[in-house]
Design an enzyme around this catalytic site. Sequence first.
Site, PDB file in Angstrom:
ATOM      1  CG  ASP A 123      -0.904   4.543   5.795  1.00 15.53           C
ATOM      2  OD1 ASP A 123      -1.579   3.588   5.375  1.00 15.53           O
ATOM      3  OD2 ASP A 123       0.305   4.444   6.076  1.00 15.53           O
ATOM      4  CD  GLU A 124      -1.564   1.431   9.430  1.00 13.56           C
ATOM      5  OE1 GLU A 124      -2.564   0.663   9.462  1.00 13.56           O
ATOM      6  OE2 GLU A 124      -0.394   1.024   9.390  1.00 13.56           O
ATOM      7  CD  GLN A 133      -2.738  -5.084   8.913  1.00 11.89           C
ATOM      8  OE1 GLN A 133      -1.772  -4.652   9.514  1.00 11.89           O
ATOM      9  NE2 GLN A 133      -2.771  -5.198   7.596  1.00 11.89           N
ATOM     10  NE  ARG A 190       2.526  -6.919  10.963  1.00 10.07           N
ATOM     11  CZ  ARG A 190       2.052  -6.230   9.936  1.00 10.07           C
ATOM     12  NH1 ARG A 190       2.768  -5.251   9.424  1.00 10.07           N
ATOM     13  NH2 ARG A 190       0.896  -6.524   9.382  1.00 10.07           N
ATOM     14  CE  LYS A 193       0.031   0.430   4.777  1.00  8.28           C
ATOM     15  NZ  LYS A 193      -0.470   0.696   6.052  1.00  8.28           N
ATOM     16  CB  THR A 194       4.074   2.225   1.555  1.00 14.46           C
ATOM     17  OG1 THR A 194       3.620   1.693   2.794  1.00 14.46           O
ATOM     18  CG2 THR A 194       4.770   3.543   1.809  1.00 14.46           C
TER      19      THR A 194
END
Length: 742
Positions: free
Chosen positions: A217-218, A248, A606, A30-31
């Site tokens: 973001d997030e 998440q 992760r 996504k970044t």
Amino acid sequence: MYENLNSMQREAVFQTEGPVLILAGAGSGKTRVLTHRTAYLIEEKGVNPYNIMAITFTNKAAGEMRERIDEQVGYGAESIWVSTFHSTCVRILRRHIDRLGFDNNFTIYDSDDQKTLMKDICKRLEIDTKIYKEKTFLNAISSAKDELLDPITFALQATGDYTKQKQATVYREYQDALKRNNALDFDDLIFKTVELLKTDGEVLDYYQERFRYIMVDEYQDTNTAQFELIRLLASKYKNLCVVGDDDQSIYKFRGANIYNILNFEKHFPEARVIKLEQNYRSTQTILDAANGVIKNNQGRKEKALWTENPQGEKIDFQQFETAYEEADYIARDIQKKVQSGDYTYKDCAVLYRTNAQSRLLEERFVVSNIPYKIVGGVNFYARKEIKDLLCYLKTIDNARDDLAVRRIINVPKRGIGATTLARVQEYANQEDISFYNALRAADEITTLGKAAAKIRPFVLFIQTMRSKVEYLSVQELLEEVIEQTGYVKELEAEDTEESKARMENIDELISKTAAYQEKCEEEGTPATLSGFLEEVALIADIDSLDENQDYVVLMTLHSAKGLEFPQVYLSGMEDGLFPSYMSIVSDDSVAELEEERRLAYVGITRAKQLLTITCAKQRMIRGETQYSKVSRFVREIPRELLTGAVRQEKVKKMPQQETYMQAKKTFSAKPFAMPKLGKDLPKAGSVEELGYGEGDRVKHIKFGEGTVKGIVSGGRDFEVTVDFDKVGTKKMFASFAKLKKI
DNA sequence: AAGACCGAGCTTTTT
DNA sequence: GCTCGGTCTT
């Protein structure tokens, strides 16, 4: 440039107009999408970088995005507004909060300050804090602000509920006190910005025009207030792109409203929804495990994460008798992997549910000589010595912050006690002036008597410092405070391990002021005292992570969100610890267990290459031995993905307490700070290789000449004690100090 | 006013 | 088991 994106990523990049929801699974790039999208906006759509804003939650995430945008965008990247929710709001409020009746140089209260203030208020309102806890009030106020309830609305909703009415009173008092102190707490930063945008059309219009393209973001972690902020800013041009993953969402306790993401299409009916489902991060095995766990949650957006990555190794699952063995296994396993040459320390991360679990691991790592860094726990800026000095700076900067003044007035001891403070406060209330201004008028306070003489030098000192703010740098101001108050001298005299650690922290703070100065010069912005204090107020521990340094990272699952590591250890996977006991017995246990499960999902995803899951049958929690079963989340992972199974290890020898303490002392405050990679790492080798020994005269680049008093082997490096002619005795690592024999 | 001593509460997570 | 805060003593 856009060819190496997959078709969904490309779609997300090209969909620049109107509201867009990007559901980005873990590790789906996504970044990359966000940075490419920014570049596309500027280069293909001709959007002025000045009109683009990207918002994140942590400074670290903002910094990373900034860096990657700079790489991607070449020209004009610096005028894109990339920052966190909180600093965005501070920037807006610094310019306009006078329109809400605050001074533009307001201070920001951290949780410590909030607690002090709340205690004060409870005392004033004669509330028995045995029955009504300060913390409960603060939590209630915080949730109210997250939901954009002001004290009046809150009171209206409280009718018929005694406790809530009490909270309403406290809430009102609390806000009044903040205003008197010209201070805002964390939640206010968002709340007040929303208030400002709602009440002041001119300001709203200005920022709507400025931020024509907004990216968040997030997004799954936004609360109601943050949502409203975004909604207001985006409501004119409606070019709002939010990126998130409902799986998440792990910050419900902090007010995160999962419906912001689940109902995005309801809020913005014309929204495009794009799903990124290809994972580029983890092996098939790790992904299968994550999917196996998360599929037990109801009410999530349908997603099917897949990868082209190889199957990879099975998950290493180990159950131990005790938590000591668990920690020992993790330490050995990391050491083994590093010694084999396949991995470095920084490839490894150990994750746990609660901060308290870090201690055992830390002990083991110290004994095994593994460089590590613990993220979380006590924030650097929350340490006593740091807060004290910052409060001096705050007092110099903003005279209306009573809290800061009261904290330092008797630190170091000036013989000003509780009685004196009470009398000054009484006078301040009577005259309706700030505490500090009452101090300035100490001579007028008849009740003080001799005590006034003790106050005078303090006031004089602050006033003198104030007159110097104009022409001294932040570093010089801080150094003068340290010098004039004798703060460090006092610590020197104490001469304990603890006081040494504190002094090191103070040195660290001085370097931070220097770093701030440097940063400002680079950016071409003026370096001011207020600017420094502000930056410091908004720093979180996770922001200090440095990928260039070779250490194992230890942190909670919450802190790990957004990060990735080749080797991940999920420790303490026991029912009652993770999922936590609280979530199991809660009234709302279905929802809380789902939140814990999402946390497990975050933890598993992760890992890039190998995941190790460990647990212990017995462990000490709060001084009591707890016996636990394997976490239900482990049982949700398909069996065939796990190796190791339940294993019976012989009890390893416990670390000798003394050995541990000794080892820890050697590395006192900053254990194993390592030189940057890239520079050659000096091998431990032998003492001879240092080129100097005890009693030799040596030269240090900064401290000048001195005599070597002692050399202690710290395993991987030597710790050298040198008595310098000018600056006294210093301890340092040989690999850093680069001492030259003369 | 300062220091010593003792008990309570904590530990789920934090910008 | 540890930390913080309150109370008691000098």
